[in-house]
Scaffold this motif. Sequence first.
Motif, PDB file in Angstrom:
ATOM      1  N   PRO A 337       7.007   7.581 -36.776  1.00  0.00           N
ATOM      2  CA  PRO A 337       5.922   7.743 -35.836  1.00  0.00           C
ATOM      3  C   PRO A 337       5.717   9.088 -36.025  1.00  0.00           C
ATOM      4  N   ASN A 338       6.551  10.058 -35.927  1.00  0.00           N
ATOM      5  CA  ASN A 338       6.208  11.370 -36.116  1.00  0.00           C
ATOM      6  C   ASN A 338       5.413  11.732 -37.141  1.00  0.00           C
ATOM      7  N   GLU A 339       5.933  11.490 -38.226  1.00  0.00           N
ATOM      8  CA  GLU A 339       5.218  11.861 -39.518  1.00  0.00           C
ATOM      9  C   GLU A 339       3.629  11.195 -39.452  1.00  0.00           C
ATOM     10  N   THR A 340       3.817  10.072 -39.177  1.00  0.00           N
ATOM     11  CA  THR A 340       2.488   9.412 -39.395  1.00  0.00           C
ATOM     12  C   THR A 340       1.617  10.072 -38.324  1.00  0.00           C
ATOM     13  N   THR A 341       1.996  10.346 -37.119  1.00  0.00           N
ATOM     14  CA  THR A 341       0.847  10.957 -36.297  1.00  0.00           C
ATOM     15  C   THR A 341       0.514  12.228 -36.756  1.00  0.00           C
ATOM     16  N   THR A 342       1.471  13.002 -37.547  1.00  0.00           N
ATOM     17  CA  THR A 342       0.942  14.509 -38.054  1.00  0.00           C
ATOM     18  C   THR A 342      -0.067  13.982 -39.177  1.00  0.00           C
ATOM     19  N   LEU A 343       0.165  13.197 -39.996  1.00  0.00           N
ATOM     20  CA  LEU A 343      -0.808  12.656 -41.101  1.00  0.00           C
ATOM     21  C   LEU A 343      -2.113  12.215 -40.415  1.00  0.00           C
TER      22      LEU A 343
END
Length: 372
Positions: A337-343
């Motif tokens: 979720p953290n990486e996808t949120t950043t993307l």
Amino acid sequence: MVLRSLKSCLWLSCVLRTPKACFWSTASGGLIIQSVSNDVYQNLAVEDWIHDHMDLEKQHVLFLWRNSPAVVIGRHQNPWQECNLRLLRQKNIKLARRRSGGGTVYHDLGNINLTFFTSRKKYERMENLKLVVKALKALRPQLDVHVTDRYDILLDRQYKISGTAAKLGRTSAYHHCTLLCNADKFVLSSVLKSPYKGLKSNATPSVPALVKNLFEEDPSLTSEMLLDAIAEEYAMQHQIDHHINLINPADETLLPGISNKTKELQTWEWVYGKTPKFSVSTCLNMAYKDSVLDVKVNMDVKHGRIEVCNIDLPEQWLPPGLYSELVKSLTGSKFCPNETTTLVTTLLGVCPQDHELHSRWSLLCENMVMLM
């Protein structure tokens, strides 16, 4: 009890000033040690260290340890399949992957962990569990506890109070088991319930069971009493000194290289990246204005990263270029979720300045993050 604690402290102050070889050779034949740490990564690292560094052909070890709230998955398990990761994050409960097989367990300070180290030739998990049962019976003869063929310990013939896992090396082996004393059963049942849908995996699944705390059966028991009883029975059966030696898992002078082992167990690549390949096939029911939009999502995830990503959106709902950028960005990224949120936040910055588009885009991204 006070005397034993004093002896343990004296022992600890002594070994911290002596070479490691002196410490591990203090007891001939066997050793009982207990961690002073409640950190799950440090305690799992001690298991790795003993397995890798001690001569278990000459010496066997009983390791006693307890953890602050943590969920521990088996070596070949899928965390998305085994637990509620969102709830773990909300409650600040750690997630760890151990090096042994078996199922997922919840640890807190109401849970005792026991690890039996031997040479591979002398490895015998049934005997270890019988030892635990014998110790419980010696402490409270009225307890109805027995070992099953699945290497669980049952209370009153139906409640699981102990589960088992093991690691067999070329020459060394260890078997570890839990003992439910006074764990938070509400948290246990909540975090070990996966909310993720449409997930297909060949990872080893856990087998649900009814559980009960020993303290529910006998409130006069304490964790210290149980630890002492097990240590005493172990010492008696192996004819060694009944002395619990305290160790600090952060002490490099005692356990050279332990910090690196601890750090490795905390990495995303180990906890999530070691998950066997799995796929997600689901339909997002997104409420938008006065309608519900069905969005089909199919993903293949390997080593914790999205290998293939397909999102089936209704035509004209988003510009094709924006949609393809989302799929392109997700492919190869962590299923996280953290990486996808950043993307998606980055992509939102290049989205046309249109309120309607922003609303639709934000809704899709929010639902994609919820998948993880």
